[in-house]
Every structure is written in structure tokens, then in C-alpha cells.
Motif scaffolding. Structure first.
Motif, mmCIF file in Angstrom:
data_model
loop_
_atom_site.group_PDB
_atom_site.id
_atom_site.type_symbol
_atom_site.label_atom_id
_atom_site.label_comp_id
_atom_site.label_asym_id
_atom_site.label_seq_id
_atom_site.Cartn_x
_atom_site.Cartn_y
_atom_site.Cartn_z
ATOM 1 N N PHE A 169 0.816 -1.287 -0.063
ATOM 2 C CA PHE A 169 0.009 -0.130 -0.096
ATOM 3 C C PHE A 169 0.961 1.395 -0.072
ATOM 4 C CE2 PHE A 169 -2.780 2.743 2.678
ATOM 5 C CZ PHE A 169 -3.487 3.398 1.922
ATOM 6 N N ALA A 170 1.998 1.300 0.901
ATOM 7 C CA ALA A 170 2.828 2.330 0.945
ATOM 8 C C ALA A 170 3.571 2.647 -0.370
ATOM 9 C CB ALA A 170 3.952 2.253 2.039
ATOM 10 N N ALA A 171 3.902 1.543 -1.008
ATOM 11 C CA ALA A 171 4.713 1.604 -2.348
ATOM 12 C C ALA A 171 3.818 2.198 -3.335
ATOM 13 C CB ALA A 171 5.231 0.265 -2.899
ATOM 14 N N MET A 172 2.192 1.498 -3.488
ATOM 15 C CA MET A 172 1.462 2.239 -4.662
ATOM 16 C C MET A 172 1.278 3.744 -4.289
ATOM 17 S SD MET A 172 -0.993 -0.943 -5.305
ATOM 18 C CE MET A 172 -1.656 -0.198 -6.727
ATOM 19 N N ARG A 173 1.273 3.994 -3.021
ATOM 20 C CA ARG A 173 1.027 5.509 -2.621
ATOM 21 C C ARG A 173 2.209 6.433 -2.973
ATOM 22 N NH1 ARG A 173 -2.381 6.194 2.927
ATOM 23 N NH2 ARG A 173 -3.534 7.796 1.606
ATOM 24 N N GLY A 174 3.299 5.868 -3.599
ATOM 25 C CA GLY A 174 4.588 6.628 -3.991
ATOM 26 C C GLY A 174 5.864 6.725 -2.937
ATOM 27 N N HIS A 175 5.770 5.657 -2.078
ATOM 28 C CA HIS A 175 6.963 5.861 -1.203
ATOM 29 C C HIS A 175 7.915 4.751 -1.563
ATOM 30 C CE1 HIS A 175 3.806 7.216 1.539
ATOM 31 N NE2 HIS A 175 4.518 7.521 2.163
ATOM 32 N N ASN A 176 9.063 5.113 -1.436
ATOM 33 C CA ASN A 176 10.450 4.345 -1.422
ATOM 34 C C ASN A 176 10.211 3.312 -0.306
ATOM 35 O OD1 ASN A 176 12.846 3.271 -1.723
ATOM 36 N ND2 ASN A 176 14.006 5.144 -1.294
ATOM 37 N N VAL A 177 9.827 2.263 -0.409
ATOM 38 C CA VAL A 177 9.576 1.373 0.680
ATOM 39 C C VAL A 177 10.793 0.344 0.884
ATOM 40 C CG1 VAL A 177 8.021 -0.649 1.325
ATOM 41 C CG2 VAL A 177 7.026 1.387 0.241
ATOM 42 N N LEU A 178 11.266 0.051 2.155
ATOM 43 C CA LEU A 178 12.212 -0.800 2.613
ATOM 44 C C LEU A 178 11.120 -1.800 3.181
ATOM 45 C CD1 LEU A 178 14.874 -1.935 3.361
ATOM 46 C CD2 LEU A 178 14.958 -0.638 5.377
ATOM 47 N N HIS A 179 11.201 -3.238 3.003
ATOM 48 C CA HIS A 179 10.490 -4.257 3.444
ATOM 49 C C HIS A 179 11.575 -5.384 3.228
ATOM 50 C CE1 HIS A 179 6.951 -7.022 2.973
ATOM 51 N NE2 HIS A 179 7.232 -6.789 4.315
ATOM 52 N N PRO A 180 12.252 -5.422 4.369
ATOM 53 C CA PRO A 180 13.246 -6.613 4.467
ATOM 54 C C PRO A 180 12.818 -7.980 4.933
ATOM 55 C CG PRO A 180 13.846 -5.191 6.205
ATOM 56 C CD PRO A 180 12.312 -4.489 5.600
ATOM 57 N N ILE A 181 13.554 -9.194 4.881
ATOM 58 C CA ILE A 181 13.302 -10.123 5.491
ATOM 59 C C ILE A 181 14.627 -10.764 5.995
ATOM 60 C CG2 ILE A 181 13.363 -11.558 3.459
ATOM 61 C CD1 ILE A 181 11.200 -12.326 6.504
ATOM 62 N N GLY A 182 14.659 -11.614 6.983
ATOM 63 C CA GLY A 182 16.062 -12.464 7.661
ATOM 64 C C GLY A 182 15.478 -13.498 8.592
ATOM 65 N N TRP A 183 16.203 -13.875 9.135
ATOM 66 C CA TRP A 183 16.037 -15.033 9.900
ATOM 67 C C TRP A 183 16.717 -15.028 11.437
ATOM 68 C CZ3 TRP A 183 15.257 -15.574 4.859
ATOM 69 C CH2 TRP A 183 13.913 -15.961 4.503
ATOM 70 N N ASP A 184 15.719 -15.261 12.235
ATOM 71 C CA ASP A 184 16.438 -15.265 13.731
ATOM 72 C C ASP A 184 16.986 -16.652 14.027
ATOM 73 O OD1 ASP A 184 16.829 -14.613 16.437
ATOM 74 O OD2 ASP A 184 14.575 -14.524 17.056
ATOM 75 N N ALA A 185 18.136 -16.949 13.719
ATOM 76 C CA ALA A 185 18.458 -18.215 13.261
ATOM 77 C C ALA A 185 19.282 -19.272 14.405
ATOM 78 C CB ALA A 185 19.029 -18.445 12.101
ATOM 79 N N PHE A 186 19.547 -18.309 15.382
ATOM 80 C CA PHE A 186 20.293 -19.176 16.567
ATOM 81 C C PHE A 186 19.453 -19.559 17.571
ATOM 82 C CE2 PHE A 186 24.807 -17.063 16.123
ATOM 83 C CZ PHE A 186 25.208 -18.372 15.797
ATOM 84 N N GLY A 187 19.583 -20.336 18.374
ATOM 85 C CA GLY A 187 18.618 -20.669 19.553
ATOM 86 C C GLY A 187 18.329 -22.339 19.587
ATOM 87 N N LEU A 188 17.508 -22.392 20.632
ATOM 88 C CA LEU A 188 17.347 -23.981 21.204
ATOM 89 C C LEU A 188 16.647 -24.557 20.203
ATOM 90 C CD1 LEU A 188 16.770 -23.483 24.910
ATOM 91 C CD2 LEU A 188 18.727 -24.662 23.879
ATOM 92 N N PRO A 189 15.634 -24.289 19.846
ATOM 93 C CA PRO A 189 14.880 -25.129 18.897
ATOM 94 C C PRO A 189 15.517 -25.627 17.801
ATOM 95 C CG PRO A 189 13.530 -23.384 19.330
ATOM 96 C CD PRO A 189 14.953 -22.915 19.593
ATOM 97 N N ALA A 190 16.529 -25.111 17.182
ATOM 98 C CA ALA A 190 17.427 -25.757 16.098
ATOM 99 C C ALA A 190 18.224 -26.558 16.511
ATOM 100 C CB ALA A 190 18.001 -24.434 15.416
ATOM 101 N N GLU A 191 19.053 -26.267 17.955
ATOM 102 C CA GLU A 191 19.643 -27.277 18.278
ATOM 103 C C GLU A 191 19.042 -28.635 18.673
ATOM 104 O OE1 GLU A 191 22.128 -25.068 21.124
ATOM 105 O OE2 GLU A 191 22.988 -26.764 22.083
ATOM 106 N N ASN A 192 17.903 -28.413 19.393
ATOM 107 C CA ASN A 192 17.130 -29.585 19.996
ATOM 108 C C ASN A 192 16.976 -30.530 18.789
ATOM 109 O OD1 ASN A 192 17.673 -28.794 22.485
ATOM 110 N ND2 ASN A 192 15.329 -27.908 22.633
ATOM 111 N N ALA A 193 16.275 -29.680 17.489
ATOM 112 C CA ALA A 193 15.843 -30.647 16.494
ATOM 113 C C ALA A 193 17.014 -31.279 15.975
ATOM 114 C CB ALA A 193 15.166 -29.762 15.406
#
Ligand SMILES: [Zn+2]
Ligand SMILES: [Zn+2]
Length: 834
Positions: A67-91
Motif C-alpha cells: 500500500f505504501a509503495a503504491m502511494r508513492g513511497h520508497n519502501v524498505l520491506h526486508p526479510i531475515g531469519w532469527d536463526a540461532f537458538g534452542l529449537p534448532a539445536e534440539n531438532a
């Protein structure tokens, strides 16, 4: 063009093409004239594939970004992963693979699913907190905190999860159990690393006005967790030893009602005093029992349990001697670990007094009642007037708290004090899958931070990471042995890892310049994009991630690294996706898998189902959305209707030789084939949907679009060609159902550029103003008056106007009105008797 709406044909094609066309990439060009908009989503944890909860959160977050992009904004919409932690280790332990392997495989799967869902991410900024290029800077930030005295090590009683074999922060323990695995938490005395969040307790409260658009419940949870209380520190003394003991009370106005004194079972003086008085045999079991329970189970302890210590405390305001007890309901972590007990005016003290035969003495009398300590059945905690209170008799309570505190200070018996419930943030973990703590312990120099040029301290791969009560890194034969960076002598690395909530406390800053190598982030890029324009994520982070990130930002502000005090002034929480009234879980066997539904019925259907199910912050019961798993949610049929409307409009248009061009970015496009009526509906819908999306009312925006699509269908069936209405509808659908809109826009309506860069439709105010129509007022079928009214005037409004008309009243005269027939907004017929 296929008549049948088939998302499995449409959607995969656009995933590839959008990536090639690359219009979701944010521009870092300082000369870009568009206003910037940072649409931030709480980044996912890579445990398995995306689930229904992700679909809900990211569907909302993606509407905000598109919606922001269509209204003419320069949009930053990033993605990443919170990738350390117990569930990964346990699995990983369960499957016998390395945590890194399992984690990166999940990340790739989730990334593919996000693409399939049509999320408008800037993939060039993707980050993983477990990449050395990221955690290098997590470690660097740790050393900066350490230099400022904000990261420190101390021996303390801490929460230990026996199942996860690690310590936990207080924020990770709910109701005495581990928030991750539900195991009853134990107490252990260990030396651990802490972040000094308590230094920022007052500022976390003071900066609340900067959180301009946060859900009230999140603010309340944070306020309660920080737990500021005003009161007084009062100094009691122990009769038998003469030593002084400070207590904190929020109610110094009740000091004259003290009838006993209580130590926490963990208070360091308990054993000595009990041994002195010869009571240790009866006190020890109370102490041992209390040591076995969690650190913050405040209010959960049995208030009748406890034992007499055999010593006495002297009340500084009246010199009275009162007996001392040890009891588990008094916590070491709050105040000073000892309390004055006023059973007449505190519920827990009252329960304890009755169980142990201690007198109850009222010193606050409610109006019109005389409390009797012998017969009271519960504490009086409400307001009243101070009695039996020396110089303060007759003062209103609790209004007198401040003057009593002032008097205590003058008398040298205490002082006004503010305390907080918030404790320092415990950030060391005895597990493998995290960033190693960048500290070297040297026998001569003590704790030495790893110098920046030696970062990252890389997590070694050849480690037996099975949990065993000590850090897996400590078991590595060589890793920990290093030379001290300061004196060059033999030294050892710290073998604990950093809590993953530290990784997630600054990832939103890294997104602004993910490839920056001269620091954690490029200050200019951060100043350009931050604070985030809108943050979207779950309420479960109210006192974890959201509190920690606020603290982090304030520390970075004080270091001169960021120019703002709050990272997320605007926060939107989605609800949970539940099934048949209860949360989805493996143990209940009621998990609905996301991606099979997306593959079968389409990402647009899934996105729209999430957005249409109700207000965004309400829970969604998937069983109500899709009662029959073999059939798509109801919104799928509506998408099909939109598809056919636009197909029909386009074919009528083509027959009339009405070649489509690229619309100029305003509403209109070509309105030649649109009737006055459909034009008014279109422009009213644009206004309404715009306002709804500005306030995240996705469900009502979709309702309005449904109404418009019905009107377009009627118009088509009547032989019209509402091209403008169709174009506007497609553009308004685009942020919510991006694939369908794109296919209709380009393949059906014939535009060359993407609908997602076509601009948001604007409305003509003249068309939004309601039409005025003539209301005819009859009496017994004869026209008596004509009144101009709004086209949407209600029945009631028309009836009242008719009855108020002077001409109609004259015609009615003295007759009795028998019946009023209303056909709003055009006719009212008043039927009179006689
Ligand atoms: Zn646990
Ligand atoms: Zn040294």
C-alpha cells in the motif's frame, strides 16, 4: 483467456517475473525524491516450514508495504531469519544433524514459501543471525556494552530449565515454567552475564509518549513488567544483634500497624540469625523448599508457610519489638528481601498472621466503620484515615504516603525511594547454537573483551553439543585456550553463548545496510530509514523482544550511534490462528499445514482469508474460515467473481474498440463506459478502502470491495462497460491479492507495467459527496410536500422529516395517524384515520 479463475496457473508465473523486474528493492539513493517508508515485520524463526501464524502476520505486513509503495513511497520491506537458538539445536540433536545444516535448510524452505506467498520483500537485504558476518557485530556490540559497564558478570540465583539444560532470563519464565518447553524451572546459584537493563528502567517508562501507536495492552504489560513503585526505605534494627536491616514499603503510612517482620528464605542473614536464636532446625526446611522454586513466582507462594526465626525487629517509628519470621512469600529479588508486615492492611500479611497467631492491628480506619483486629476476616486495603499512628492520626491514607516518607527522612529513620520490579537481563546460555560470548578470562588481567580485529569469535563446528549442564564449548579440547589480548599470557575464552534475544535486538538496524563491513550498521543508512514506519508482529513479544529492543536502542543512542530513542513508534499485533477454539499444537494433533493449502487454492486465497477473517488483532479460528478442508475458504469464490467481472468488462471494451493504455496513475483511467451511479460507487469505495488500509482495517476494506464488485456485475449484466470501476478495483485489490491483480492488470486489462507500480487510485471529491434526492411526502396518497434529502437517508430520518413538515401537519390536522409507509429516500405516505 481462461474463464475459470485458476491461481495455480497464474501465481507461479508472477513469482519469477516479479523477481526479474525487481521493483520491491528499496532505493538507497539519497536523491530519490520519494518519501521513505520502512515496513518491518518481526523476522521468523526457522523451525520447519512457514506456518499459519506466519501467513497471518506477513499477509498484514505485506499489505502495509505494498500500500505504501503504491502511494508513492520508497519502501524498505526486508526479510531475515532469527536463526540461532534452542529449537534448532534440539531438532538437530533429535535428527542427528548439525544445527547449522538443519537451520539453513529450514531457511531455504521458508524463503521459497515466502516467495510462493508473493511477499514483496527486498531479497537483497536478507540476513541470518547465525551467519558469522552478522554475529561478528552482535559480539562487537556486546564488547561495547562491556566497556560501558552495561554487560557484567555476577554470581546470582538464576532460573535453570532442566529440560533445556540452560539458564533463562526472568522474561523467559512464565508462571514458574520455561516459556519454551513448559518445564518447571529450578533455581541455581551460578555466575552469569547480565545486561544492565535496570539502568534504563525509568527511561523505558519516560519514553512511552514516543510510542505513538502501540496497542494499549502491550504498553500495560511493559509498564507492569518494569513495575515502578514509589514508597520509602525504612531502617529496622534487630534487637538481639543490634544490626540494621532496611526494608522497602509502598505504604509507609501503615508503619504503626507493623506486628511482625519477615525475611525472604534466600536472605543472606537468615541462617546466621536462626543459628544464633537456636531455630535453624525448624527454619532450614523452609529455606530448602524455597530454593527449589523459580525465581519470579511472585504471588504464587503459599502465604501461610513459614517459620519463626526467634529474633525480634525494632520498629523505628515507635520502638516496638516484633517477632521475625522466614517465609517463601517474601522474594529476595524485590525490594531488599525483608519486609515489615502489616496484617491489618495487606492480604498476604493477614493470611500469614492468622496462620501463625500474630496480632492484627488496624491503623487505617475506613469511614463509618471501626475495624477490630481480633475479628477482622480480611485485610482492609482501601483508603481511610490514619489512627494509632503517632503524629499522623487523622491524616487521609494513602494520600499521606509522601508526608510520612518526608518525616522518616527528617528523623533519620528512612527516606523516600523508588523501586522497580525489572531485574537485569541474564544473557549467557550454556548451549551450543549461539554466538560465543567475546570475552577472554585471564588470570592476571581478569575479563578482557576480544578486540574488534579478532571478531568474530567463530562458533567451532567440531563440538559435541549434547546438553550436559555445562557449556558444550567448554568440552572442546582446544577452542577455549587462547593468549590474553592484553598481556599475552595463557588465558581462556568464555564458553557460554549469547541469548538469541540479543541477536534480535538490533537486526532491524542491520537491514538498513546489510553488507556494511565497517561496523554493525552504516549510521547514515540507519538515520535514513529508522525509526521503522510500521512494525508488525505477535503480542507474545510484548515484554521480551520489544522491551529488549527498546533498551538496546537507548544504549546505542547514548553511545551516539543512532539519533533516535525508540526503534518502533508504531506497532501492530496480529492475533493468533487457532483451530476449533484452541491453539494449534502437535500434542493436540490440530495443526493445519499452510503450504499445502497455498499450493492447492492459491496464495491470494490464503492471504485474503487471513485478512478477511476479522479485525487484524483478533484471533482467527481456521475451522470457521474453512470448515471443509477439501474446499477453499469462502473468499476464493469472491476472487473468482472479481476475475470474471474484469474479464467481461475487458471483452466488452475490446468489442467497442476501446484499446487499453497505461492509466496515468489517477483514479480515472477511462470512465467513458461507466454510468454515473457506478462512478459514484467507485469513488466512494476508493475513499473508504484508503481510509481502512491506513488504519489496518483489512477486513472492512475487503467488504467494501465486495460491494463494488457486485455493483460492477450488475452494471455488466445491464450491458454497461465499467472500465474505470474495474481498473480501480484491481488496483485496490493489489496489496491484498497481488497475483490476481497483476494477472488482471497486465494480461487482461493490457497494461505493460506492473499493477504494483501503477499508483494508488485517487478519488474525485465531487463524486464522493452524496447525491441529493427529492423526498415526496403524501398524506392519504396526496402529495403535500417535497423535501431534499441525502440519497442514503435512513427510513427513520425520512419519517421524521415527513412528520415535521408544516404542509403535512396542516393536512393531518386533528386526525389520528394510523400508519406511516416509508420508502426511503423517495416517499413517505402518512395514512390518517377518519
Ligand atoms: Zn525449557
Ligand atoms: Zn592478561
Amino acid at each position: 483467456m481462461q474463464r475459470r479463475y485458476d491461481p495455480t496457473d497464474i501465481e507461479p508465473r508472477w513469482v519469477e517475473r516479479w523477481e526479474r523486474e525487481n521493483f520491491s528493492r528499496a532505493s538507497d539513493d539519497p536523491a530519490d525524491p520519494r518519501p521513505r517508508f520502512y515496513a518491518l515485520d518481526m523476522f521468523p524463526y526457522p523451525s520447519g516450514d512457514l506456518h499459519m501464524g506466519h501467513a497471518e502476520a506477513f499477509s498484514g505486513g505485506d499489505v502495509v508495504a505494498r500500500f505504501a509503495a503504491m502511494r508513492g513511497h520508497n519502501v524498505l520491506h526486508p526479510i531475515g531469519w532469527d536463526a540461532f537458538g534452542l529449537p534448532a539445536e534440539n531438532a538437530a540433536i533429535k535428527r542427528g544433524v548439525a544445527p547449522a545444516e538443519w537451520t539453513y535448510a529450514n531457511i531455504e524452505q521458508q524463503a521459497a514459501s515466502f516467495r510462493r506467498m508473493g511477499m514483496s520483500f527486498d531479497w537483497s537485504r536478507r540476513l541470518n543471525t547465525c551467519d558469522p558476518s552478522y554475529y561478528r557485530w552482535t559480539q562487537w556490540l556486546f564488547t561495547r556494552f562491556f566497556e560501558r559497564g552495561l554487560a557484567y558478570r555476577k554470581a546470582a540465583a538464576v532460573n535453570w530449565c532442566p529440560n533445556d539444560a540452560t539458564v533463562l532470563a526472568n522474561e523467559q519464565v512464565t508462571g514458574g515454567v520455561c516459556e519454551r518447553c513448559g518445564t518447571l524451572v529450578e533455581r541455581r546459584d551460578l555466575t552469569q552475564w547480565f545486561f544492565k537493563i535496570t539502568d534504563y528502567a525509568q527511561r523505558l517508562l519516560d519514553d512511552e509518549p514516543l510510542l505513538v501507536d502501540w496497542p494499549e495492552r502491550v504498553l500495560t504489560m511493559q509498564r507492569n513488567w518494569i513495575g515502578r513503585s514509589e514508597g520509602a526505605t525504612v531502617t529496622f534494627s534487630i534487637e538481639e544483634t543490634g544490626e540494621e536491616i532496611d526494608i522497602f514499603t509502598t505504604r509507609p503510612d501503615t508503619l504503626w500497624g507493623v506486628t511482625f517482620f519477615v525475611f525472604s528464605a534466600e536472605h543472606p542473614d537468615v541462617q546466621r540469625l536462626a543459628e544464633l536464636a537456636g531455630t535453624w532446625d525448624s527454619v532450614k526446611p523452609v529455606v530448602d523448599a524455597a530454593r527449589a522454586v523459580a525465581m519470579n513466582s511472585y504471588g504464587e507462594a503459599d502465604t501461610t508457610e513459614g517459620a519463626a526465626l526467634g529474633v525480634h525487629a525494632i520498629n523505628p517509628v515507635n520502638g516496638e519489638k516484633v517477632p521475625c519470621f522466614v517465609a517463601p512469600y517474601v522474594l529476595m529479588g524485590y525490594g531488599t528481601g525483608a519486609i515489615m508486615a502489616v496484617p491489618a492492611h495487606d492480604e498476604r500479611d493477614f493470611a500469614f498472621a492468622r496462620a501463625h497467631g500474630v496480632p492484627v492491628r488496624p491503623v487505617i480506619q475506613p469511614e463509618g466503620v471501626v475495624l477490630d483486629g481480633e475479628t477482622m476476616t480480611e485485610a482492609h486495603v482501601a483508603e481511610g484515615v490514619m489512627v494509632n499512628s503517632g503524629p499522623f492520626d487523622g491524616e487521609a491514607s494513602p494520600g499521606s504516603v509522601a508526608i510520612v516518607a518526608e518525616w522518616l527522612a527528617e528523623q533519620g529513620r528512612g527516606e523516600a525511594t523508588v523501586t522497580f520490579r525489572l531485574r537485569d537481563w541474564l544473557i549467557s546460555r550454556q548451549r551450543y547454537w549461539g554466538a560465543p560470548i567475546p570475552i577472554i578470562h585471564c588470570p592476571s588481567c581478569g575479563e578482557v573483551a576480544v578486540p574488534p580485529e579478532d571478531l568474530p569469535v567463530v562458533l567451532p563446528e567440531d563440538v559435541d553439543f549434547a546438553p550436559g549442564g555445562e557449556s558444550p564449548l567448554a568440552r572442546h579440547p582446544s577452542w577455549k585456550h587462547v593468549a590474553c589480548p592484553s598481556c599475552g599470557g595463557e588465558a581462556e575464552r568464555d564458553t557460554d553463548t549469547i541469548d538469541t534475544f540479543v541477536d534480535s535486538s538490533w537486526y532491524y538496524l542491520r537491514y538498513c545496510s546489510p553488507d556494511f563491513t565497517d561496523g554493525a550498521f552504516d549510521p547514515e543508512a540507519v538515520a535514513r530509514w529508522m525509526p521503522a514506519s510500521q512494525y508488525t508482529g505477535g503480542v507474545e513479544h510484548a515484554i521480551l523482544h520489544l522491551l529488549y529492543s527498546r533498551f538496546f536502542t537507548k544504549v546505542l543512542h547514548d553511545m551516539g550511534m543512532v539519533p533516535f530513542l525508540e526503534p518502533f513508534p508504531r506497532l501492530m499485533n496480529q492475533g493468533q490462528v487457532i483451530y476449533d477454539g484452541s491453539s494449534m499444537s502437535k500434542s493436540k494433533g490440530n495443526i493445519v499445514e499452510l503450504m499445502p493449502i497455498v499450493e492447492r487454492f492459491g496464495a491470494d486465497t490464503m492471504r485474503l482469508a487471513m485478512l478477511f477473517a476479522g479485525p487484524f488483532d483478533d484471533d482467527i479460528d481456521w475451522k470457521l474460515v474453512a470448515p471443509d478442508p477439501s474446499r477453499p475458504p469462502g473468499v476464493h469464490a469472491w476472487l473468482g467473481r472479481v476475475w470474471r467481472c474484469v474479464l467481461d468488462a475487458a471483452s466488452v471494451g475490446d468489442a467497442a474498440g476501446d484499446a487499453a493504455g497505461d492509466a496515468a496513475g489517477d483514479a480515472a483511467g477511462d470512465a467513458a463506459g461507466d454510468s454515473e451511479e457506478i462512478r459514484r460507487s467507485t469513488h466512494r469505495t476508493i475513499k473508504g478502502v484508503t481510509e481502512d488500509l491506513e488504519r489496518f482495517r483489512f477486513n472492512t476494506a475487503i467488504s467494501k470491495l465486495m460491494t463494488l464488485s457486485n455493483e460492477i456485475r450488475r452494471e455488466l449484466d445491464a450491458g454497461g462497460c465499467p472500465r474505470e470501476a474495474c481498473e480501480a478495483m484491481v488496483r485496490m485489490v493489489a496489496p491484498m491479492a497481488p497475483f490476481l491483480a497483476e494477472e488482471l492488470w497486465r494480461a487482461v486489462l493490457g497494461h505493460s507495467k506492473s499493477v504494483h507500480v501503477s499508483g494508488w487510485p485517487s478519488f474525485d471529491p465531487a463524486l464522493v459527496v452524496l447525491e441529493r434526492v427529492m423526498l415526496i411526502v403524501q398524506v392519504n396518497g396526496k402529495v403535500r410536500d417535497k423535501i431534499e434529502v441525502d440519497a442514503n437517508a435512513s427510513e427513520d430520518a425520512c419519517r421524521e422529516l415527513a412528520l415535521a413538515s408544516a404542509n403535512a401537519r396542516r393536512a393531518i390536522g386533528d386526525s389520528v395517524v394510523a400508519q406511516i409507509i416509508v420508502r426511503a429516500p423517495k416517499l413517505v405516505n402518512i395514512v390518517v384515520a377518519g
